[in-house]
Design a protein around this motif. Structure first.
Motif, PDB file in Angstrom:
ATOM      1  N   LEU A   1       0.810  -1.219   0.000  1.00  0.00           N
ATOM      2  CA  LEU A   1       0.000   0.000   0.000  1.00  0.00           C
ATOM      3  C   LEU A   1       0.840   1.264   0.000  1.00  0.00           C
ATOM      4  CD1 LEU A   1      -2.703  -1.022   2.643  1.00  0.00           C
ATOM      5  CD2 LEU A   1      -2.886  -1.132   0.157  1.00  0.00           C
ATOM      6  N   LEU A   2       2.169   1.114   0.053  1.00  0.00           N
ATOM      7  CA  LEU A   2       3.051   2.272   0.161  1.00  0.00           C
ATOM      8  C   LEU A   2       3.448   2.761  -1.228  1.00  0.00           C
ATOM      9  CD1 LEU A   2       4.189   3.770   2.623  1.00  0.00           C
ATOM     10  CD2 LEU A   2       6.317   2.509   2.315  1.00  0.00           C
ATOM     11  N   CYS A   3       3.497   4.051  -1.394  1.00  0.00           N
ATOM     12  CA  CYS A   3       3.904   4.648  -2.659  1.00  0.00           C
ATOM     13  C   CYS A   3       5.384   4.382  -2.924  1.00  0.00           C
ATOM     14  CB  CYS A   3       3.627   6.154  -2.615  1.00  0.00           C
ATOM     15  SG  CYS A   3       4.187   7.043  -4.091  1.00  0.00           S
ATOM     16  N   LEU A   4       5.809   4.608  -4.171  1.00  0.00           N
ATOM     17  CA  LEU A   4       7.210   4.404  -4.520  1.00  0.00           C
ATOM     18  C   LEU A   4       8.137   5.335  -3.755  1.00  0.00           C
ATOM     19  CD1 LEU A   4       6.817   4.029  -8.389  1.00  0.00           C
ATOM     20  CD2 LEU A   4       7.088   2.219  -6.705  1.00  0.00           C
TER      21      LEU A   4
ATOM     22  N   CYS B   1      -7.417   4.321 -17.086  1.00  0.00           N
ATOM     23  CA  CYS B   1      -7.022   2.920 -16.872  1.00  0.00           C
ATOM     24  C   CYS B   1      -7.412   2.407 -15.488  1.00  0.00           C
ATOM     25  CB  CYS B   1      -5.522   2.764 -17.066  1.00  0.00           C
ATOM     26  SG  CYS B   1      -4.549   3.751 -15.921  1.00  0.00           S
ATOM     27  N   GLY B   2      -7.493   3.298 -14.482  1.00  0.00           N
ATOM     28  CA  GLY B   2      -7.891   2.880 -13.147  1.00  0.00           C
ATOM     29  C   GLY B   2      -6.762   2.367 -12.280  1.00  0.00           C
ATOM     30  N   HIS B   3      -5.505   2.515 -12.706  1.00  0.00           N
ATOM     31  CA  HIS B   3      -4.373   2.053 -11.904  1.00  0.00           C
ATOM     32  C   HIS B   3      -4.143   2.966 -10.701  1.00  0.00           C
ATOM     33  CE1 HIS B   3      -2.769  -0.099 -15.677  1.00  0.00           C
ATOM     34  NE2 HIS B   3      -3.235  -1.007 -14.838  1.00  0.00           N
ATOM     35  N   MET B   4      -3.818   2.367  -9.566  1.00  0.00           N
ATOM     36  CA  MET B   4      -3.481   3.122  -8.353  1.00  0.00           C
ATOM     37  C   MET B   4      -2.107   2.642  -7.888  1.00  0.00           C
ATOM     38  SD  MET B   4      -5.605   3.741  -4.803  1.00  0.00           S
ATOM     39  CE  MET B   4      -5.491   2.043  -4.218  1.00  0.00           C
ATOM     40  N   VAL B   5      -1.073   3.427  -8.167  1.00  0.00           N
ATOM     41  CA  VAL B   5       0.298   2.995  -7.905  1.00  0.00           C
ATOM     42  C   VAL B   5       1.094   3.998  -7.080  1.00  0.00           C
ATOM     43  CG1 VAL B   5       0.439   1.545  -9.958  1.00  0.00           C
ATOM     44  CG2 VAL B   5       1.051   3.964 -10.113  1.00  0.00           C
ATOM     45  N   CYS B   6       0.564   5.168  -6.796  1.00  0.00           N
ATOM     46  CA  CYS B   6       1.350   6.173  -6.085  1.00  0.00           C
ATOM     47  C   CYS B   6       0.429   7.140  -5.345  1.00  0.00           C
ATOM     48  CB  CYS B   6       2.267   6.941  -7.045  1.00  0.00           C
ATOM     49  SG  CYS B   6       1.390   7.830  -8.337  1.00  0.00           S
ATOM     50  N   CYS B   7       1.066   8.062  -4.608  1.00  0.00           N
ATOM     51  CA  CYS B   7       0.317   9.079  -3.872  1.00  0.00           C
ATOM     52  C   CYS B   7       0.017  10.260  -4.791  1.00  0.00           C
ATOM     53  CB  CYS B   7       1.107   9.536  -2.652  1.00  0.00           C
ATOM     54  SG  CYS B   7       2.695  10.315  -3.043  1.00  0.00           S
ATOM     55  N   GLN B   8      -0.744  11.217  -4.279  1.00  0.00           N
ATOM     56  CA  GLN B   8      -1.152  12.346  -5.108  1.00  0.00           C
ATOM     57  C   GLN B   8       0.032  13.227  -5.494  1.00  0.00           C
ATOM     58  OE1 GLN B   8      -4.440  14.507  -3.450  1.00  0.00           O
ATOM     59  NE2 GLN B   8      -5.662  12.671  -3.042  1.00  0.00           N
ATOM     60  N   SER B   9       1.013  13.372  -4.584  1.00  0.00           N
ATOM     61  CA  SER B   9       2.180  14.205  -4.899  1.00  0.00           C
ATOM     62  C   SER B   9       2.980  13.612  -6.041  1.00  0.00           C
ATOM     63  CB  SER B   9       3.058  14.357  -3.653  1.00  0.00           C
ATOM     64  OG  SER B   9       2.343  14.955  -2.599  1.00  0.00           O
TER      65      SER B   9
ATOM     66  N   ALA C   1       1.877  11.454  -8.241  1.00  0.00           N
ATOM     67  CA  ALA C   1       1.047  11.448  -9.443  1.00  0.00           C
ATOM     68  C   ALA C   1       1.151  12.774 -10.183  1.00  0.00           C
ATOM     69  CB  ALA C   1      -0.399  11.149  -9.071  1.00  0.00           C
ATOM     70  N   ALA C   2       1.164  13.867  -9.431  1.00  0.00           N
ATOM     71  CA  ALA C   2       1.293  15.178 -10.061  1.00  0.00           C
ATOM     72  C   ALA C   2       2.635  15.320 -10.769  1.00  0.00           C
ATOM     73  CB  ALA C   2       1.120  16.280  -9.008  1.00  0.00           C
ATOM     74  N   LEU C   3       3.712  14.814 -10.139  1.00  0.00           N
ATOM     75  CA  LEU C   3       5.040  14.875 -10.756  1.00  0.00           C
ATOM     76  C   LEU C   3       5.088  14.029 -12.021  1.00  0.00           C
ATOM     77  CD1 LEU C   3       7.344  14.657  -7.602  1.00  0.00           C
ATOM     78  CD2 LEU C   3       6.911  16.658  -9.029  1.00  0.00           C
ATOM     79  N   LEU C   4       4.470  12.841 -11.983  1.00  0.00           N
ATOM     80  CA  LEU C   4       4.472  11.973 -13.152  1.00  0.00           C
ATOM     81  C   LEU C   4       3.723  12.611 -14.320  1.00  0.00           C
ATOM     82  CD1 LEU C   4       3.868   8.468 -11.532  1.00  0.00           C
ATOM     83  CD2 LEU C   4       5.911   9.214 -12.741  1.00  0.00           C
ATOM     84  N   GLN C   5       2.615  13.264 -14.033  1.00  0.00           N
ATOM     85  CA  GLN C   5       1.852  13.902 -15.097  1.00  0.00           C
ATOM     86  C   GLN C   5       2.637  15.035 -15.745  1.00  0.00           C
ATOM     87  OE1 GLN C   5      -1.824  14.933 -13.106  1.00  0.00           O
ATOM     88  NE2 GLN C   5      -2.906  13.237 -14.074  1.00  0.00           N
ATOM     89  N   VAL C   6       3.405  15.743 -14.927  1.00  0.00           N
ATOM     90  CA  VAL C   6       4.175  16.871 -15.457  1.00  0.00           C
ATOM     91  C   VAL C   6       5.357  16.376 -16.282  1.00  0.00           C
ATOM     92  CG1 VAL C   6       5.647  18.812 -14.814  1.00  0.00           C
ATOM     93  CG2 VAL C   6       3.466  18.443 -13.644  1.00  0.00           C
ATOM     94  N   ARG C   7       6.044  15.336 -15.791  1.00  0.00           N
ATOM     95  CA  ARG C   7       7.309  14.934 -16.418  1.00  0.00           C
ATOM     96  C   ARG C   7       7.132  13.898 -17.520  1.00  0.00           C
ATOM     97  NH1 ARG C   7      11.315  14.299 -11.118  1.00  0.00           N
ATOM     98  NH2 ARG C   7      11.059  16.434 -10.351  1.00  0.00           N
ATOM     99  N   LEU C   8       6.159  12.979 -17.356  1.00  0.00           N
ATOM    100  CA  LEU C   8       6.080  11.857 -18.289  1.00  0.00           C
ATOM    101  C   LEU C   8       4.846  11.891 -19.173  1.00  0.00           C
ATOM    102  CD1 LEU C   8       7.196   8.957 -15.913  1.00  0.00           C
ATOM    103  CD2 LEU C   8       8.602  10.313 -17.469  1.00  0.00           C
ATOM    104  N   ALA C   9       3.817  12.541 -18.724  1.00  0.00           N
ATOM    105  CA  ALA C   9       2.536  12.596 -19.435  1.00  0.00           C
ATOM    106  C   ALA C   9       1.794  11.254 -19.390  1.00  0.00           C
ATOM    107  CB  ALA C   9       2.716  13.019 -20.894  1.00  0.00           C
ATOM    108  N   VAL C  10       2.483  10.178 -19.020  1.00  0.00           N
ATOM    109  CA  VAL C  10       1.861   8.866 -18.802  1.00  0.00           C
ATOM    110  C   VAL C  10       2.425   8.308 -17.514  1.00  0.00           C
ATOM    111  CG1 VAL C  10       1.444   8.341 -21.229  1.00  0.00           C
ATOM    112  CG2 VAL C  10       3.623   7.719 -20.187  1.00  0.00           C
ATOM    113  N   HIS C  11       1.691   7.378 -16.907  1.00  0.00           N
ATOM    114  CA  HIS C  11       2.220   6.819 -15.660  1.00  0.00           C
ATOM    115  C   HIS C  11       2.957   5.511 -15.938  1.00  0.00           C
ATOM    116  CE1 HIS C  11      -0.810   3.577 -14.993  1.00  0.00           C
ATOM    117  NE2 HIS C  11      -1.563   4.369 -15.709  1.00  0.00           N
ATOM    118  N   ILE C  12       3.622   4.952 -14.915  1.00  0.00           N
ATOM    119  CA  ILE C  12       4.585   3.882 -15.135  1.00  0.00           C
ATOM    120  C   ILE C  12       3.959   2.588 -15.595  1.00  0.00           C
ATOM    121  CG2 ILE C  12       6.312   4.760 -13.534  1.00  0.00           C
ATOM    122  CD1 ILE C  12       5.190   3.025 -11.394  1.00  0.00           C
ATOM    123  N   ASN C  13       2.705   2.310 -15.274  1.00  0.00           N
ATOM    124  CA  ASN C  13       2.075   1.061 -15.704  1.00  0.00           C
ATOM    125  C   ASN C  13       1.625   1.111 -17.164  1.00  0.00           C
ATOM    126  OD1 ASN C  13       2.407   0.148 -13.148  1.00  0.00           O
ATOM    127  ND2 ASN C  13       0.363  -0.729 -12.950  1.00  0.00           N
TER     128      ASN C  13
END
Length: 425
Positions: free
Chosen positions: A386-389, A402-410, A412-424
């Motif tokens: 249950l712990l974020c990366l 997609c409905g994936h839950m892999v990280c916390c909100q902080s 998630a915001a960084l991933l959206q800014v830097r990658l535009a897609v999440h790791i899964n």
């Protein structure tokens, strides 16, 4: 049974164990008393005769590996060397520092020539504290670490560096020593004496950098990176290692050991070192490689899954990455736990029996300790899932669509800014 465990600082710790206790039971009791969580880097050594020591197999009973004579005598040592920035506890770094000091004195570690003066100044700060007149024994330190006599210029240079270390604490100095030596030749290498196929004596070293074959004075003859080791096997007193050469072909190396026990030690050291440093996870082939006696064979034929009559060949259970992550998460969870008793959940439970009217028997205490360990591991796995990366917050952000839950909100915001897609995805 009474077990006497000698620590790297020569302090002897008394540990009370059951006659059927495994090496892991002893190691957990010692590490718990020392407050060390990073047990995956540690091991226990037993006397192999002729002044040599061998690693106790932590998964097997101690009585199977030592004579049933009380007290058992073991040594606590760092088995797998890590770079100092990957060691999270000061107690673990201090234990490694003491062990490295012994290797420096015995000439096993080769100190870089251009760093010898700095190393001696750090050792002087660790041993004597801040610089004071008269000058500490720089000559003795230099001779012990390099095997050479220093000149006047070197002594003055060591004194100047020592003076600049004014006010540096013990832990900080030990960290600097380990950081300096982590790049030294033969750091973390375990040496064994062997012979070539034509009977020439040589020293065989196994460590984080790979497999080394040297002359008796540690002149390197052959160096093989762990990633180039294909297979290893043992037959009697012979150890066979198949490696990949520079041309891409395979080559078999033969090492003749003095005894079959020494050959087993080299085979085990090479396999465990390769699994710990080079693999993503310890394979089932390594975990389940066993030796069975008559009772073990009968139990296997009957489909019995217990360990009756079975001894494990290897005791490595986690890789370097897994060991680091496990220790980091345990320390993080311990720091976040405030149960009102002034201690962490990792140390809680040891005093629970004091509130009972009747004290439990040693057998009940041992069984309760094992049950608590199993429940604790299950709880850690559940909390880890249950712990974020970032290891700071629980996962509470859901990605759409997609409905994936892999990280916390902080995160998630960084991933959206830097990658535009999440790791899964």
């Amino acid at each position: 049974m009474m077990c006497l465990v000698t620590l790297p600082d020569c302090v002897v710790m008394e540990v009370e164990l059951e006659s059927q206790a495994t090496g892991e039971d002893c190691l957990l009791k010692v590490s718990s008393a020392l407050g060390i969580v990073e047990v995956d880097y540690l091991g226990l050594q037993l006397s192999a005769g002729c002044g040599e020591w061998a690693w106790l197999n932590l998964r097997n009973r101690i009585s199977q590996q030592l004579e049933n004579i009380s007290p058992w005598r073991l040594q606590l040592r760092v088995k797998f060397y890590m770079e100092p920035h990957l060691l999270l506890q000061e107690a673990t770094r201090h234990m490694l520092f003491l062990q490295v000091q012994q290797q420096l004195s015995s000439g096993v570690l080769v100190v870089p020539v251009d760093r010898a003066e700095e190393l001696c100044a750090l050792l002087a700060q660790a041993r004597y504290g801040d610089y004071k007149n008269p000058k500490p024994c720089y000559r003795q330190l230099f001779t012990q670490t390099t095997g050479r006599e220093p000149d006047t210029c070197s002594i003055n240079s060591m004194a100047e560096i020592h003076r600049e270390l004014q006010g540096r604490g013990q832990a900080a100095v030990e960290y600097c020593v380990l950081q300096l030596l982590s790049s030294a030749e033969f750091y973390g290498v375990e040496w064994r004496q062997a012979q070539t196929a034509d009977g020439q004596p040589l020293s065989v070293g196994v460590g984080p950098s790979g497999l080394l074959t040297c002359t008796q004075d540690l002149t390197i003859l052959h160096r093989v990176n762990l990633s180039l080791v294909l297979t290893a096997s043992q037959t009697g007193r012979n150890v066979y290692v198949t490696v990949t050469t520079g041309t891409g072909a395979s080559e078999e190396l033969l090492f003749k050991m003095t005894t079959s026990r020494a050959a087993e030690g080299l085979y085990r050291s090479l396999t465990e070192t390769h699994a710990f440093y080079r693999c993503d996870s310890v394979s089932s082939e390594v975990m389940q490689q066993v030796r069975r006696d008559l009772r073990g064979h009968l139990a296997a034929l009957l489909g019995n899954q217990n360990t009756l009559g079975t001894t494990f060949f290897f005791d490595v259970q986690r890789t370097a990455t897994q060991a680091y992550d496990r220790a980091r998460r345990r320390l993080y969870l311990a720091s976040q736990s405030t149960d009102g008793q002034g201690g962490s959940t990792l140390k809680a439970g040891g005093n629970r029996g004091k509130d009972r009217a009747c004290s439990p028997s040693p057998a009940q205490q041992h069984q309760g300790f094992k049950q608590e360990k199993v429940l604790e591991d299950m709880l850690l796995q559940l909390q880890d899932s249950l712990l974020c990366l970032c290891c700071q917050e629980e996962m509470d952000a859901v990605f759409c669509p997609c409905g994936h839950m892999v990280c916390c909100q902080s995160c998630a915001a960084l991933l959206q800014v830097r990658l535009a897609v999440h790791i899964n995805c």
